[in-house]
Write a protein that holds these residues in place. Structure first.
Motif, short mmCIF file in Angstrom:
data_model
loop_
_atom_site.label_atom_id
_atom_site.label_comp_id
_atom_site.label_asym_id
_atom_site.label_seq_id
_atom_site.Cartn_x
_atom_site.Cartn_y
_atom_site.Cartn_z
N PRO A 81 0.80 -1.22 0.00
CA PRO A 81 0.00 0.00 0.00
C PRO A 81 0.84 1.28 0.00
O PRO A 81 0.41 2.30 -0.54
CB PRO A 81 -0.83 -0.12 1.28
CG PRO A 81 -0.11 -1.08 2.14
CD PRO A 81 0.57 -2.03 1.22
N MET A 82 2.06 1.21 0.57
CA MET A 82 2.90 2.41 0.56
C MET A 82 3.39 2.73 -0.85
O MET A 82 3.62 3.90 -1.19
CB MET A 82 4.08 2.24 1.51
CG MET A 82 3.74 2.48 2.98
SD MET A 82 2.96 4.10 3.30
CE MET A 82 4.27 5.22 2.83
N LYS A 83 3.53 1.71 -1.68
CA LYS A 83 3.88 1.97 -3.08
C LYS A 83 2.76 2.73 -3.77
O LYS A 83 3.02 3.64 -4.59
CB LYS A 83 4.16 0.65 -3.81
CG LYS A 83 5.51 0.02 -3.47
CD LYS A 83 5.74 -1.24 -4.27
CE LYS A 83 7.13 -1.81 -4.01
NZ LYS A 83 7.37 -3.06 -4.78
N LYS A 84 1.51 2.39 -3.45
CA LYS A 84 0.39 3.12 -4.03
C LYS A 84 0.38 4.57 -3.55
O LYS A 84 0.07 5.50 -4.30
CB LYS A 84 -0.93 2.43 -3.67
CG LYS A 84 -1.08 1.04 -4.30
CD LYS A 84 -2.41 0.40 -3.92
CE LYS A 84 -2.55 -0.97 -4.55
NZ LYS A 84 -3.84 -1.63 -4.18
N VAL A 85 0.71 4.77 -2.27
CA VAL A 85 0.80 6.13 -1.73
C VAL A 85 1.86 6.92 -2.47
O VAL A 85 1.63 8.07 -2.88
CB VAL A 85 1.10 6.10 -0.21
CG1 VAL A 85 1.45 7.49 0.30
CG2 VAL A 85 -0.07 5.52 0.55
N MET A 86 3.04 6.32 -2.66
CA MET A 86 4.12 7.02 -3.34
C MET A 86 3.78 7.28 -4.80
O MET A 86 4.11 8.33 -5.35
CB MET A 86 5.42 6.21 -3.23
CG MET A 86 5.98 6.10 -1.82
SD MET A 86 6.24 7.71 -1.02
CE MET A 86 7.40 8.47 -2.16
N ASP A 87 3.11 6.32 -5.44
CA ASP A 87 2.66 6.54 -6.82
C ASP A 87 1.80 7.79 -6.91
O ASP A 87 1.99 8.65 -7.79
CB ASP A 87 1.86 5.33 -7.32
CG ASP A 87 2.75 4.17 -7.75
OD1 ASP A 87 3.90 4.42 -8.14
OD2 ASP A 87 2.28 3.02 -7.69
N SER A 88 0.83 7.90 -5.98
CA SER A 88 -0.09 9.03 -6.02
C SER A 88 0.61 10.34 -5.70
O SER A 88 0.43 11.34 -6.42
CB SER A 88 -1.23 8.80 -5.02
OG SER A 88 -1.98 7.66 -5.36
N LEU A 89 1.39 10.36 -4.64
CA LEU A 89 2.03 11.61 -4.23
C LEU A 89 3.05 12.09 -5.25
O LEU A 89 3.13 13.30 -5.53
CB LEU A 89 2.69 11.43 -2.86
CG LEU A 89 1.76 11.24 -1.67
CD1 LEU A 89 2.55 11.03 -0.39
CD2 LEU A 89 0.81 12.43 -1.51
N ARG A 90 3.82 11.18 -5.82
CA ARG A 90 4.81 11.59 -6.82
C ARG A 90 4.12 12.10 -8.09
O ARG A 90 4.64 12.99 -8.76
CB ARG A 90 5.74 10.43 -7.14
CG ARG A 90 6.69 10.06 -6.02
CD ARG A 90 7.64 11.20 -5.70
NE ARG A 90 8.95 11.01 -6.29
CZ ARG A 90 9.86 11.96 -6.39
NH1 ARG A 90 9.60 13.17 -5.97
NH2 ARG A 90 11.05 11.71 -6.92
N GLN A 91 2.95 11.54 -8.39
CA GLN A 91 2.20 12.01 -9.55
C GLN A 91 1.56 13.37 -9.28
O GLN A 91 1.55 14.25 -10.14
CB GLN A 91 1.13 10.99 -9.93
CG GLN A 91 0.33 11.37 -11.17
CD GLN A 91 -0.65 10.29 -11.58
OE1 GLN A 91 -0.65 9.20 -11.02
NE2 GLN A 91 -1.49 10.59 -12.55
N ASP A 92 1.06 13.55 -8.06
CA ASP A 92 0.39 14.80 -7.71
C ASP A 92 1.37 15.94 -7.44
O ASP A 92 1.01 17.12 -7.61
CB ASP A 92 -0.49 14.61 -6.46
CG ASP A 92 -1.65 13.66 -6.72
OD1 ASP A 92 -2.05 13.53 -7.90
OD2 ASP A 92 -2.16 13.06 -5.75
N LEU A 93 2.59 15.61 -7.03
CA LEU A 93 3.59 16.64 -6.69
C LEU A 93 4.90 16.35 -7.41
O LEU A 93 5.94 16.10 -6.80
CB LEU A 93 3.82 16.64 -5.17
CG LEU A 93 2.60 16.91 -4.29
CD1 LEU A 93 2.91 16.60 -2.83
CD2 LEU A 93 2.15 18.36 -4.44
N PRO A 94 4.89 16.40 -8.75
CA PRO A 94 6.05 15.96 -9.53
C PRO A 94 7.29 16.83 -9.34
O PRO A 94 8.41 16.33 -9.46
CB PRO A 94 5.55 16.01 -10.98
CG PRO A 94 4.44 17.02 -10.95
CD PRO A 94 3.77 16.84 -9.63
#
Length: 468
Positions: free
Chosen positions: A354-367
């Motif tokens: 689940p932390m990979k999903k969190v990082m996927d989202s945050l890195r996409q939202d805050l590139p």
């Protein structure tokens, strides 16, 4: 026996001792007293240009070790280090910040390079503000760690103000960086109480709705950088001609964005800020921000009892809008205490997924934002009548380090910075007590030390980046 034979005794003793030491050094044996272990003796170690351990790092035999940085300064594929004049670093023992480049196919900020660049701009006067969003659990609640980091950064780069403060807080009376009181009739929706689908959670994981007589009061404290209010901003959700009263003056709030901002134009000076519900339809509030017109700010986003996976519930639209209203140059993620709920557990794949999903989202939202993952602090538990480091600590550190390498963020190992294995016991039982008897949480003095250690690590990277 002759004097000649006696004169040879020292020689025999030295040779015999050396033979015994060499023989013992070949043992790979450990016994329980303080986890002592013999290490093999390398008679030629001082003559080598590369030690056996260094050879293991450079040949890639152990994937948990880092390879030598590219001396050309070019970025390498994801999982590689950014240029660094230091040679070899073992992420389990290195006390500085490690930086990783994202995969070549992903356009996101590498390590903390963006953050270091804007710090240089702030210092040069070509940029007005730099902000850090520091996410964590109870290790940072009450502004622990973040208050000391903020104070040091503001002393170095300028700025005055505590940054973001939520409408209500379970640790308001414990916090020493702002005086914060509020009425009891605010409705607090958050990660743990299943908010309705119509509620958008704020970046803190909370959204607050006022009751008929709701109020909140913020007052400055007599501390450097915190003794007056200069710029005050109220963050709120969608509103249609709602009214609030701030210091006996009415304001009409409108806005259809997930996050909207009201900047107070009046000179707030040393006075308190009192926000009251002015009536009309209930509308969502997130918090109030306290800054000056320039400098660096550290926003404390603590939430007791979470592991970090909860950040995956934040709305992308809210994050994007927040970045427009109050952009962050660095996001720090500091979790682990609540993941180590079973100290002898060493398989954290259930957490990594689940932390990979969190990082996927945050890195996409805050590139364009820099990210720093902080490896968990040491945690001890009682076994055989003594406290020892939980086996799960190093296993969790590997997961956190893998997230950093996989997503091209920076990584700081708090466990190593504290002193490594057994350090929590020393922090709890030492002459200077730095942690609580739960052998998990830092006290105020220990938090101040961690804040100072993190500041030092950041400044080391900043000074290294300044070199040609």
């Amino acid at each position: 026996m002759s004097g000649k034979n006696k004169s040879a005794y020292p020689f025999y003793i030295i040779v015999g001792s050396l033979v015994c030491l060499v023989a013992l050094s070949q043992l790979n044996y450990s016994f329980s007293y303080k986890d002592f272990q013999f290490r093999k003796l390398d008679m030629l170690s001082d003559l080598r240009t590369t030690s056996p351990d260094d050879k293991e790092l450079t040949t890639g035999k152990d994937s948990s070790k880092l390879s030598v940085s590219d001396s050309t300064g070019a970025r390498k594929p994801g999982g590689s280090t950014l240029p660094n004049p230091d040679h070899l670093h073992d992420y389990m023992s290195y006390t500085g910040i490690l930086e990783y480049a994202p995969p070549a196919t992903v356009e996101t900020a590498a390590g903390i390079q963006h953050f270091l660049n804007v710090l240089k701009e702030l210092h040069a006067g070509t940029r007005k503000k730099v902000r850090i969003a520091y996410f964590g659990d109870s290790m940072i609640e009450g502004d622990l760690i973040t208050s000391d980091l903020r104070d040091s950064l503001q002393s170095q780069f300028g700025g005055a103000g505590v940054g973001f403060v939520p409408v209500t807080s379970v640790v308001a009376s414990f916090r020493t960086t702002i005086q914060h009181t509020f009425s009891s009739d605010w409705k607090d929706y958050h990660y743990k109480n299943s908010p309705p689908a119509s509620v958008t959670l704020g970046l803190s994981g909370h959204t607050f709705y006022p009751g008929g007589n709701s109020w909140v009061k913020y007052s400055p404290v007599k501390k450097t950088h915190l003794d007056k209010f200069e710029e005050v901003s109220v963050l709120y959700g969608p509103a249609t001609a709602a009214t609030i009263n701030i210091n006996d003056r009415d304001y009409t709030l409108t806005g259809d964005q997930p996050v909207n901002r009201l900047d107070l134009q009046q000179d707030t000076g040393h006075t308190s800020i009192v926000l009251k519900n002015g009536g009309g339809a209930a509308m969502p509030f997130y918090g109030v921000c306290f800054e000056s017109n320039k400098g660096i700010y550290v926003d404390n986003y603590s939430f007791r009892g979470i592991s970090g996976v909860e950040l995956g519930r934040l709305s992308s639209a809210m994050i994007h809008r927040m970045q427009e209203e109050r952009p962050y140059d660095l996001v720090i993620m500091h979790y682990g205490a609540n993941v180590l709920f079973r100290p002898e557990l060493t398989d954290y794949s259930w957490y990594e997924r689940p932390m990979k999903k969190v990082m996927d989202s945050l890195r996409q939202d805050l590139p364009a934002t820099s990210f720093l993952i902080i490896g968990t602090a040491d945690k001890s538990y009682r076994k055989n009548d003594r406290y020892i480091t939980a086996p799960g600590v190093e296993a969790l550190l590997k997961v956190q380090h893998d997230l950093a390498t996989g997503y091209g963020t920076a990584y700081w190992n708090l466990y190593a910075a504290m002193g490594g294995e057994g350090s929590m016991v020393k922090w709890v039982e030492g002459d200077t007590v730095l942690a609580n008897k739960d052998y998990t949480h830092l006290n105020r003095q220990g938090a101040a030390k961690v804040g100072a250690l993190l500041y030092k690590a950041i400044m080391n990277e900043y000074r290294r980046a300044e070199k040609p």
